[in-house]
Each structure stands twice: as C-alpha cells, then as structure tokens.
Write a protein that holds these residues in place. Structure first.
Motif, PDB file in Angstrom:
ATOM      1  N   GLY A  89      -6.299  13.221   7.394  1.00 34.56           N
ATOM      2  CA  GLY A  89      -6.079  12.682   8.707  1.00 34.56           C
ATOM      3  C   GLY A  89      -7.299  11.921   9.222  1.00 34.56           C
ATOM      4  O   GLY A  89      -8.343  11.861   8.571  1.00 34.56           O
TER       5      GLY A  89
ATOM      6  N   GLY B  36       6.476   2.124  10.184  1.00 32.55           N
ATOM      7  CA  GLY B  36       5.319   2.990  10.326  1.00 32.55           C
ATOM      8  C   GLY B  36       5.020   3.405  11.756  1.00 32.55           C
ATOM      9  O   GLY B  36       4.012   4.076  12.003  1.00 32.55           O
TER      10      GLY B  36
ATOM     11  N   ILE C  73       6.447   5.655  13.729  1.00 29.62           N
ATOM     12  CA  ILE C  73       6.457   7.104  13.908  1.00 29.62           C
ATOM     13  C   ILE C  73       5.219   7.716  13.275  1.00 29.62           C
ATOM     14  O   ILE C  73       4.575   8.593  13.860  1.00 29.62           O
ATOM     15  N   ARG C  74       4.859   7.256  12.106  1.00 26.67           N
ATOM     16  CA  ARG C  74       3.653   7.756  11.441  1.00 26.67           C
ATOM     17  C   ARG C  74       2.422   7.492  12.296  1.00 26.67           C
ATOM     18  O   ARG C  74       1.553   8.355  12.450  1.00 26.67           O
ATOM     19  N   PHE C  75       2.336   6.309  12.866  1.00 28.65           N
ATOM     20  CA  PHE C  75       1.191   5.957  13.710  1.00 28.65           C
ATOM     21  C   PHE C  75       1.109   6.867  14.934  1.00 28.65           C
ATOM     22  O   PHE C  75       0.040   7.394  15.259  1.00 28.65           O
TER      23      PHE C  75
ATOM     24  N   ARG D  87       2.354   9.865  15.315  1.00 20.41           N
ATOM     25  CA  ARG D  87       1.977  11.209  14.865  1.00 20.41           C
ATOM     26  C   ARG D  87       0.477  11.311  14.601  1.00 20.41           C
ATOM     27  O   ARG D  87      -0.160  12.302  14.941  1.00 20.41           O
ATOM     28  N   GLN D  88      -0.099  10.280  13.997  1.00 19.19           N
ATOM     29  CA  GLN D  88      -1.532  10.296  13.725  1.00 19.19           C
ATOM     30  C   GLN D  88      -2.342  10.260  15.019  1.00 19.19           C
ATOM     31  O   GLN D  88      -3.363  10.935  15.129  1.00 19.19           O
TER      32      GLN D  88
ATOM     33  N   GLU E  69      -2.119  13.760  16.537  1.00 21.25           N
ATOM     34  CA  GLU E  69      -2.959  14.690  15.779  1.00 21.25           C
ATOM     35  C   GLU E  69      -4.437  14.474  16.119  1.00 21.25           C
ATOM     36  O   GLU E  69      -5.196  15.427  16.271  1.00 21.25           O
TER      37      GLU E  69
END
Length: 87
Positions: free
Chosen positions: A1, A22, A24-26, A28-29, A32
């Motif tokens: 991460g 991407g 959703i991935r962004f 989430r990152q 986090e």
C-alpha cells in the motif's frame, strides 16, 4: 500500500471518480492511506463528488416529481427552446 514519508502531509483535492478504469481501486487506496495516517491525510470533496452524493436523494421516489418540475437550473438556451421531461 501507499506510505507517507515521516513529517509529510498529504492533501487530495477531490473529484476522485470518473477518471476511468481503476476508480474503485483508487478510492480504496485513499481510504486506506487515511486510516493509516488519520492526522496527516486530508481528503477534500470535489464538485463532482458532491454532485454524486446528492444524486440518490434527487432520484428517490419521494422527491423525483419535484426534481423533474424544477426549472431553476441554469440553461444556455432561451426558455422557449429548453426541452424538459414533461414536454
């Protein structure tokens, strides 16, 4: 991460979606990163993000009729040329 260097602050200026594959991935990152460094990561909401937050309420069955009849939105056309859902 993702990790922050010591003594650094991260500020993201919003509008995190609608960038393409991407999204959703962004998001989430970013979440986090905020969880890992809560006092050093600041996530701002952009105008596109704010518009998406109000969309469910505007499309709910209880408010949809008044939303469709609202003519206060800005238009670039003269009123005689504006097309609305009830025409």
């Amino acid at each position: 991460g993702l990790r922050l260097r010591d003594n650094c602050t991260f500020v993201y200026g919003g509008d995190s979606v609608d960038k393409g594959i991407g999204d959703i991935r962004f998001v989430r990152q970013m979440l986090e990163l905020k969880r890992r460094y809560p006092s050093r990561v600041h996530l701002l909401i952009g105008n596109r993000d704010a518009n998406k937050l109000r969309l469910p309420s505007e499309l709910s069955l209880s408010t949809l009729p008044s939303t469709l009849n609202d003519t206060s939105f800005p238009y670039w056309l003269p009123p005689s040329q504006v097309v609305t859902p009830h025409q």
